[in-house]
Structure formats: structure tokens, C-alpha cells
Design a protein around this motif. Structure first.
Motif, PDB file in Angstrom:
ATOM      1  N   GLY A 141       0.573  -1.291   0.100  1.00 17.40           N
ATOM      2  CA  GLY A 141      -0.463   0.041   0.234  1.00 17.40           C
ATOM      3  C   GLY A 141       0.537   0.985  -0.166  1.00 17.40           C
ATOM      4  O   GLY A 141      -0.092   2.544   0.090  1.00 17.40           O
ATOM      5  N   HIS A 144      -3.568   0.533 -10.068  1.00 16.84           N
ATOM      6  CA  HIS A 144      -4.893   0.938  -8.611  1.00 16.84           C
ATOM      7  C   HIS A 144      -6.440   0.703  -9.452  1.00 16.84           C
ATOM      8  O   HIS A 144      -6.677  -0.329  -8.544  1.00 16.84           O
ATOM      9  CB  HIS A 144      -4.823   2.624  -8.661  1.00 16.84           C
ATOM     10  N   ARG A 174      -1.746  -6.534  -5.789  1.00 16.94           N
ATOM     11  CA  ARG A 174      -2.548  -6.662  -4.131  1.00 16.94           C
ATOM     12  C   ARG A 174      -2.386  -7.782  -3.426  1.00 16.94           C
ATOM     13  O   ARG A 174      -3.026  -8.803  -4.951  1.00 16.94           O
ATOM     14  CB  ARG A 174      -3.552  -5.895  -4.152  1.00 16.94           C
TER      15      ARG A 174
END
Length: 177
Positions: free
Chosen positions: A152, A168, A174
Motif C-alpha cells: 500500500g 490502482h 495487491r
């Protein structure tokens, strides 16, 4: 920045960025889908007329061998001088590249030094033509950038803004929640 350094220092007419489907000497390196990597690259350089993108290796699929792409570009640009830009960390491995002798006949190499990878003696490859690029030495690598995203942390100042937006928006790199 490395592409810009090579383009400017060696006064290239064009610079074609070629994302690999799968690098043969980095079997575990691909962390995102080919379409996503191509889209990030387009987002990063679409505004810059100095750079073009070729998806030849992605369309071919499988392991990407430089010799195959060099033959493709030699057929596309038969009268041009062709250069293949690599990181200086690849020089000690160059003798391991597929058909390196034939590749050395097709292209000249521009190598960029990378922090932590001092350039060692040049590989003994007959006919190899090497050109050093004394550009900006950046200690940034894709593994670090993926890790920053996973944790992050910001990618600002490391990656072009439009590529950050794409990462993003797609939730790339992630950990699954």
C-alpha cells in the motif's frame, strides 16, 4: 528513464519497447497478465512520440527469445542499424542467450549500468558489438515496485502517473482479500 537515456545518448531515430511474454532467464518474473502489462506500458508512454510499443512477443506467447524478435525487426527494418537495450546486469548472462552468435550479427547492444550490478568483463561472444549508456543510475526494480504496491505504499516518482492509475484501477499486485 532508461529508455530516454539510451534514446538521447545514442541519438536513436526511434525506440520500440517490447514487453516479453516470458523471459527465459527469469521464469518466475511475470506477475501480471500480458494485457495489463501492455496497457501499463501504453499508459506510461502514449504521450511521448519518441517511443513506440510492439506487442510482437506477447502475441507470439510462450518464452520470449530475443533472437526471434530481432529477426522480426530485421525483416521490418531491413536497412536500419538495430540496437537491443539491456541492463548491465545482463552482460554476464549474455553468452546464455539463445543463438547469441546469430543475434550479435543482427543487432548491436546498448547496455545501461544498474546500481548494485557493476559491469564486469564483457562476455566473450564473437562479433558482439557493445555500447555503454551512461544514463541515470536508478536503484529501482520491478520486484520492489510490486512489493510497494502490495504494502500500500506510493508509487509516485517511481512510475509514470497514468501507469499508477491503471495499477490502482485494476487492483494489480495487491494481495487477495
Amino acid at each position: 528513464m532508461a529508455a530516454q537515456d539510451a534514446y538521447e545518448q545514442h541519438q536513436l531515430d526511434r525506440l520500440i519497447l517490447v514487453p516479453a511474454a516470458q523471459a527465459p532467464l527469469k521464469p518466475n518474473d511475470v506477475q501480471s497478465l500480458a494485457g495489463d502489462r501492455l496497457a501499463m506500458l501504453r499508459a506510461a508512454v502514449e504521450w511521448d512520440r519518441r517511443f513506440e510499443i510492439s506487442d510482437v512477443e506477447l502475441r507470439r506467447g510462450g518464452v520470449s527469445y530475443t533472437i526471434d524478435s530481432a529477426r522480426h525487426f530485421r525483416a521490418q527494418f531491413p536497412g536500419d542499424e538495430l540496437y537491443w537495450i539491456i541492463g548491465g546486469d545482463q552482460l554476464p548472462k549474455l553468452h546464455l542467450w539463445r543463438e547469441i552468435g546469430a543475434l550479435a550479427e543482427l543487432v548491436e547492444f546498448i547496455f545501461l549500468e544498474r546500481p548494485g550490478f557493476p559491469v564486469r568483463a564483457h562476455p566473450e561472444v564473437p562479433g558482439l558489438r557493445l555500447h555503454r549508456c551512461d544514463g541515470h543510475l536508478l536503484a529501482i526494480n520491478s520486484t520492489e515496485l510490486r512489493e510497494r504496491t502490495r504494502r500500500g505504499l506510493s508509487l509516485d516518482y517511481f512510475v509514470p502517473h497514468k501507469a499508477i492509475v491503471y495499477i490502482h484501477d485494476k487492483g494489480l499486485y495487491r494481495e487477495p482479500t
